[in-house]
Design an enzyme around this catalytic site. Structure first.
Site, PDB file in Angstrom:
ATOM      1  N   GLY A  88      -4.666   7.726   6.185  1.00  0.00           N
ATOM      2  CA  GLY A  88      -3.289   8.126   6.483  1.00  0.00           C
ATOM      3  C   GLY A  88      -2.715   7.368   7.663  1.00  0.00           C
ATOM      4  O   GLY A  88      -2.083   7.955   8.535  1.00  0.00           O
ATOM      5  N   TYR A 125       0.882 -11.023   6.428  1.00  0.00           N
ATOM      6  CA  TYR A 125       0.364 -10.426   7.661  1.00  0.00           C
ATOM      7  C   TYR A 125       0.349 -11.473   8.771  1.00  0.00           C
ATOM      8  O   TYR A 125      -0.274 -12.514   8.660  1.00  0.00           O
ATOM      9  CB  TYR A 125      -1.045  -9.879   7.454  1.00  0.00           C
TER      10      TYR A 125
END
Length: 341
Positions: free
Chosen positions: A221, A70
């Site tokens: 989601g 990341y």
């Protein structure tokens, strides 16, 4: 339910345990995914990210999730700096295996070789500024290296005191079973939410057979279940979701209809769509610890509020009807080849 610590006057999240026995790790019922603080979801603000991490700890969140890739390589530095003076309040999870070029950030592939495992761990510890990692995941399975070799090297890190517990991410049932035979696996991290339920068929039953906890990433989601995204125009130009199959074309239109039903159910219950979606994940078992990601305090506080939402059997049936299994359109990623299926 969420309670208040009388000594700090701060709400304290309930605790859950990932894994069992000597390989059980107690964490808050909700963790915090830190990826978006450094990359993938548009602009970043390190001061706001650190403030979000500090607020999470004050609210009783103990599990913080990052990875070496990341940033790349910068998110661990950020998280390490944020927790440096409060390490005793943090269960720090990071991941290795997705290799990125330090010069241009491009993806080089997946490496699960024992030599790489050792190098990656030492590099993560240096970036984090810590002497040990609480939960160390293989981020993606290297299909060219037997999982026994990778986990064997990870187990050596436990023996050396550099790592406390081991985890896998996006691993198949066969891989999980083979890995667990080498050294107990405490947690599997994989995508799981109302609109991503592939783990229910084979993986979740196996995790419960073996006593392994489930740590769902993207339990909202990728933000879609909050109901705040209606088109690609709602996303920053450099937001990776613009290229996600579920956020484009006909799939987007079909998925928006599903989220609309979730929003209606949430409104009837007096909560946000995101809180209802998180409450659904939390209701799937005490061995499930979702890690919704955010880089803003206000969304963090909304997410933590989901722990106080109680779903009735009627609520669960209504959600099952609103978002049937496999109803969501589009693949989870533009390229699924790195997933160990």
């Amino acid at each position: 339910m969420t309670t208040t610590d009388e000594t700090t006057d701060q709400p304290t999240l309930p605790r859950r345990t990932l894994g069992t026995g000597d390989h059980g790790l107690e964490v808050s019922a909700l963790g915090l995914g830190c990826m978006g603080m450094s990359e993938f979801y548009g602009s970043t603000d390190e001061s706001a990210a650190v403030a979000t991490i500090h607020r999470a700890l004050d609210l009783g969140v103990t599990l913080l999730d990052t990875a070496d890739m990341y940033g790349p390589f910068t998110n661990e530095v950020l998280v390490g700096r944020a927790v440096a003076d409060r390490r005793d309040r943090v269960v720090l999870a990071t991941k290795f295996g997705n290799v990125r070029d330090p010069e241009d950030s491009s993806f080089r592939g997946i490496d699960g070789s024992p030599a790489y495992v050792r190098r990656a761990c030492d590099a993560s510890l240096q970036r984090l500024g810590l002497d040990h990692i609480d939960l160390y995941y293989q981020h993606r399975v290297d299909k060219t290296v037997p999982i026994e070799e990778t986990v064997g090297a990870m187990a050596e890190l436990v023996t050396a005191g550099k790592v406390r517990f081991l985890g896998l991410s996006e691993a198949s049932a066969d891989t999980i079973r083979r890995a667990h035979a080498v050294h107990p696996i405490t947690a599997l991290q994989t995508e799981y939410s109302l609109w991503t339920r592939h783990v229910e068929h084979e993986i979740l039953p196996l995790l419960r057979e073996l006593g392994i906890g489930l740590v769902p990433y993207s339990p909202l989601g990728r933000g879609f279940l909050t109901g705040t995204i209606t088109s690609a125009d709602d996303l920053a130009a450099d937001d990776f979701r613009r290229h996600n199959p579920r956020f484009t074309g006909d799939a987007l239109a079909a998925n928006l209809a599903l989220v609309g039903a979730v929003r209606e159910l949430a409104a009837a219950k007096g909560v946000t769509a995101g809180q209802l979606a998180l409450a659904w994940v939390l209701a799937q078992g005490d061995d499930v610890v979702p890690i919704p990601g955010t880089k803003r305090v206000r969304y963090l506080e909304e997410n933590v509020g989901a722990a106080a939402v109680r779903l009735t059997e009627q609520d669960l049936v209504a959600l099952a009807d609103a978002v049937p299994v496999d109803a969501v359109q589009g693949e989870r990623y533009p390229d699924m080849s790195s997933i160990d299926a």
